[in-house]
Design an enzyme around this catalytic site. Sequence first.
Site, PDB file in Angstrom:
ATOM      1  N   LEU A 179     -20.608  62.551 -26.751  1.00 21.47           N
ATOM      2  CA  LEU A 179     -20.117  62.296 -28.100  1.00 21.47           C
ATOM      3  C   LEU A 179     -19.967  63.596 -28.884  1.00 21.47           C
ATOM      4  CD1 LEU A 179     -22.472  59.254 -28.563  1.00 21.47           C
ATOM      5  CD2 LEU A 179     -19.982  59.114 -28.373  1.00 21.47           C
ATOM      6  N   PRO A 180     -19.166  63.566 -29.969  1.00 21.69           N
ATOM      7  CA  PRO A 180     -18.831  64.816 -30.670  1.00 21.69           C
ATOM      8  C   PRO A 180     -19.967  65.506 -31.412  1.00 21.69           C
ATOM      9  CG  PRO A 180     -17.207  63.096 -31.133  1.00 21.69           C
ATOM     10  CD  PRO A 180     -18.358  62.433 -30.459  1.00 21.69           C
ATOM     11  N   THR A 188     -23.366  67.864 -27.102  1.00 21.59           N
ATOM     12  CA  THR A 188     -24.004  69.087 -27.597  1.00 21.59           C
ATOM     13  C   THR A 188     -24.387  68.848 -29.048  1.00 21.59           C
ATOM     14  OG1 THR A 188     -22.717  70.506 -26.124  1.00 21.59           O
ATOM     15  CG2 THR A 188     -23.722  71.551 -28.039  1.00 21.59           C
ATOM     16  N   LYS A 210     -27.781  75.351 -24.106  1.00 19.19           N
ATOM     17  CA  LYS A 210     -26.351  75.236 -24.399  1.00 19.19           C
ATOM     18  C   LYS A 210     -25.953  76.080 -25.602  1.00 19.19           C
ATOM     19  CE  LYS A 210     -22.110  73.731 -24.342  1.00 19.19           C
ATOM     20  NZ  LYS A 210     -21.710  72.319 -24.451  1.00 19.19           N
ATOM     21  N   LYS A 264     -18.370  74.304 -33.968  1.00 19.00           N
ATOM     22  CA  LYS A 264     -19.529  73.419 -34.111  1.00 19.00           C
ATOM     23  C   LYS A 264     -20.744  73.970 -33.371  1.00 19.00           C
ATOM     24  CE  LYS A 264     -20.659  70.252 -31.357  1.00 19.00           C
ATOM     25  NZ  LYS A 264     -20.787  69.111 -30.424  1.00 19.00           N
TER      26      LYS A 264
END
Length: 306
Positions: A72-73, A103, A178, A253
């Site tokens: 998911l975003p 992430t 990440k 992001k």
Amino acid sequence: MFVYREMTMKIGFIGIGNMGLPMAFNLARFGYEVTAFDKSEQACLLGQKRGLRVASTMNEFSKAENIIITMLPADDHVAEVYIGKEGILDRVSQSTILVDCSTIDVNTSRTLADEAKSRNLDMLDAPVSGGVSGAESGSLTFMVGGEGIALEKVMPVLQVMGKNIVHAGASGMGQAAKVCNNMLLGVSMIGISESFTLADRLGLDPKILFDIMSSATGDCWALRNHLPIAGIVETSAANRSFSPGFAVAMMAKDLRLAESAAKSVDLQTDLGILASTMYTEFEKGGSGHLDYSAIINLIQQKAFSK
């Protein structure tokens, strides 16, 4: 006792956008029974076109799934899926293993893992690196946080979607890995873009510079794979008008997440902050849909406007 290598395993996959769709498709093609869901009607239609079974609502994910994967975003989307009004944590079997490949913020990831643990559920944070091309080819790198026993159980599933699966440590450590990785990637691409823009102003052929750099101390993965100059590196998005493998909006992001993580441990990351500022500016200027390597456009615009 359930054996996780069986092809009859049922997998729920929530979030079939640019990354999630090819990941889910690879699982289905390998022989797993996959049920997918996305709030986007367009994403659902694309999933159906690729032969996936697509659920109409999240309520269709129940105790039947052995593994549920989310891609998911952002934080809010992940929290909604797991602990929102229709959150799956209160509806799945305790034998279900939850794998979040999104992430998101490290602390959010740890909070969700704690929520799962309070319900006797295993949850892994497993963000990926490799972009859309890696998702399509099944060659992603998974950075996994959580219990090693849970990872062992889902390892065969992750190996269908990726080549490298690394256990980074406890819950949240996958997300930590990440954001650290992508902070370096963002900084590297800016450095590459500035170097090649400088070379252009000095009259140096970019192919000659690439040949030198790729065998000298300036060599790096982003240079060899995502050089932001067309016609030199086959895998470069510059050859396709910067059609995204990893979009500017996603890099912006991730850099903001890295900045937030650094603040949480009282660390000043000057280059990371600068990269975050530049990518956010580029995104707000209307280039969020382009590949992250298109940041060279922002640098060139500033260079040639003087």
